[in-house]
Design an enzyme around this catalytic site. Structure first.
Site, short mmCIF file in Angstrom:
data_model
loop_
_atom_site.label_atom_id
_atom_site.label_comp_id
_atom_site.label_asym_id
_atom_site.label_seq_id
_atom_site.Cartn_x
_atom_site.Cartn_y
_atom_site.Cartn_z
N HIS A 127 24.67 31.58 43.91
CA HIS A 127 25.24 31.34 45.12
C HIS A 127 24.52 30.17 45.90
CE1 HIS A 127 22.35 34.36 46.63
NE2 HIS A 127 22.55 33.59 47.73
N ASP A 160 24.09 36.45 39.13
CA ASP A 160 23.78 35.60 40.14
C ASP A 160 22.48 34.74 40.06
OD1 ASP A 160 24.31 34.50 42.72
OD2 ASP A 160 22.99 35.89 43.78
N SER A 166 17.11 33.06 49.18
CA SER A 166 17.67 33.09 47.99
C SER A 166 17.38 32.11 46.83
CB SER A 166 19.09 32.77 48.10
OG SER A 166 19.78 33.78 48.71
#
Length: 493
Positions: free
Chosen positions: A130, A160, A233
């Site tokens: 993402h 992910d 992230s």
């Protein structure tokens, strides 16, 4: 940074989890370095060594999506062309009496940022899917402020994770540890770029392992109370020896900001994903062929529905809620209502552990499953299959498999055929298109219900569909005469 934002009633931990992914671990060189002695129990932990080792290996990633012209449908009204048309009126199918109208709008340039971890001196970087998804440009900034353009080697939505590459040499690469060796209560640090605050380190402990949240298709998260926020992230979760144990992926919050828990993808899963992306361009997943959930979760759900508490013969393991026809589990005789308690002799107490144990497997490999059937212990050896139901290596196809050439429809074609988008088939050679009977001149408008406005879109759909459970293109469009046409194009025999 992904987040889980909900009240207790919104937490989907009790939802069924698609079972049975198997991963095989990739191999990485660990960086040899002198390491501090293990801390004495009860004594303060010095995390400066870990931070010193990890900081140079964590990068800032800038995702840029360029401005684009897109056609959108909006609800019209009788006065829209007089008062409500700043972007240009493109027709009202109901002659101004309500309905849909098409407009072309230019999306603004967008940018987002996250983190990544250098895993090899020649420039391979692991991050979250993402973080890089939809990027037209990726800019990587190292800890020493050097900037590089990056390209995506491969990405995997199910875990992910993504692998990107910059052209560099002698880059600082992190040492990679086996996340299976982590213990609950062990100190860890999170390194990343939260809120674009570069080179940020936070500390905490491993709060739990093999956590599932229902956010990704494949989960066995390391839970930590090291502060993780937006921008973390793709960053590193590191042990006290400065070794990578996980890739930070999401936070749990009811506000969108850090509220006590973050979640990282363990290196036991990361290693295999990276290895597959390098070798095949896509992840090789082996499926047991069940859907299931933790035994305790299943029993609690039965209680909440005022049903009699089921006696499964155990309070631990994975309850089998569904069995896929023709899958490995079905062929082994596993049935709905059974409970998986071990794989290859390793005890399974919850679904996240099943995912983690399967992390070293590929389609075609065999595993021994121990399970309870009517509370009776059973052991069967099964052959794992891929999502398409066989044991072959799955590779992404490209446009070449179609055996055709395409071009975007012209303005004249749009006017003549009263269409607003599409790809014209300008040449048909030997390939899947010819086999399916798609003729030269046919204009493709939708593939698998997705509007096709560019060759790049068609290529992306071919790639994603080729590795799916049903590798078939369902094509709709128009002939040069204006007559509608439909074709089914299998991508595999």
């Amino acid at each position: 940074m992904k987040k889980i934002s909900s009240t207790v009633s919104k937490i989907l931990l009790c939802g069924l989890c698609l079972a049975a992914v198997a991963f095989s671990a990739g191999t990485f060189m660990k960086v040899n370095a002198s390491q501090p002695a293990a801390p004495i129990a009860g004594q303060p932990v010095d995390l400066t060594y870990a931070a010193e080792k990890a900081l140079p290996t964590v990068v800032h990633i800038l995702n840029t999506r360029n401005s684009k012209v897109q056609e959108v449908e909006v609800q019209s009204d009788p006065f829209s062309d007089f008062f409500n048309d700043p972007f240009g009126f493109f027709g009202n199918p109901n002659n101004g009496q309500g309905g849909k109208q098409k407009r072309q709008v230019r999306t603004p340039k967008q940018q987002g940022s996250g983190s990544g971890v250098i895993i090899s001196a020649d420039g391979y970087i692991v991050t979250n899917n993402h973080v890089v998804e939809g990027a037209d440009e990726l800019t990587v900034t190292l800890n020493d402020n050097k900037e590089y353009s990056a390209r995506i080697i491969g990405a995997d939505k199910t875990t992910d994770l993504a692998l990107i590459k910059i052209d560099g040499s002698n880059l600082p690469a992190i040492a990679i540890a086996n996340s299976d060796d982590l213990k609950v209560g062990e100190w860890v640090i999170a390194v990343g770029n939260p809120f674009n605050l570069t080179n940020t380190v936070t500390a905490g402990i491993v709060s739990a392992k093999a956590r599932t949240l229902g956010a990704n298709g494949v989960e066995s998260f390391i839970q930590t109370d090291a502060a993780i926020n937006r921008g973390n992230s793709g960053g590193a979760l590191v042990n006290t020896r400065g070794e990578l144990v996980g890739i930070n992926a999401m936070l749990y919050s009811e506000t969108g900001s850090y509220a006590g828990y973050g979640f990282a993808i363990p290196t036991a899963i990361m290693n295999k994903v990276v290895d597959d992306l390098k070798k095949y361009g896509t992840v090789q997943r082996a499926m047991i062929g069940i859907a299931g959930q933790d035994v305790k979760t299943y029993i609690d759900m039965q209680k909440q529905q005022d049903k009699e508490e089921p006696d499964l013969g155990t309070m631990e393991g994975v309850y089998v809620a569904e069995v896929t026809d023709g899958g490995a589990a079905a062929e082994a005789g596993i049935e709905k209502g059974d409970v998986i308690t071990a794989v290859d002799g390793q005890k399974i107490t919850k679904f996240g552990e099943l995912t983690a144990v399967m992390a070293n497997k590929r389609p075609g490999e065999k595993v021994t499953i121990t399970y309870l059937h009517n509370k009776k212990k059973m052991t069967k050896t099964v052959t794992l299959k891929n999502e398409q139901g066989n044991t072959e290596i799955v590779k992404k196809a490209d446009l070449d498999v179609l055996g055709a050439n395409f071009r975007v429809v012209t303005d004249q074609q749009k006017q003549n055929l009263e269409i607003s988008y599409g790809l014209e088939v300008i040449k048909v050679n030997n390939g899947r298109m010819k086999d399916a009977g798609v003729p030269k001149g046919f204009i493709i408008q939708k593939v698998n219900d997705e509007p096709i406005r560019s060759i790049e879109q068609l290529e992306d759909i071919v790639k994603s569909t080729s590795t799916s459970k049903e590798p078939v293109l369902w094509i709709t469009g128009v002939y040069p005469t204006g007559k509608k046409g439909y074709f089914t194009v299998p991508l595999k025999d």
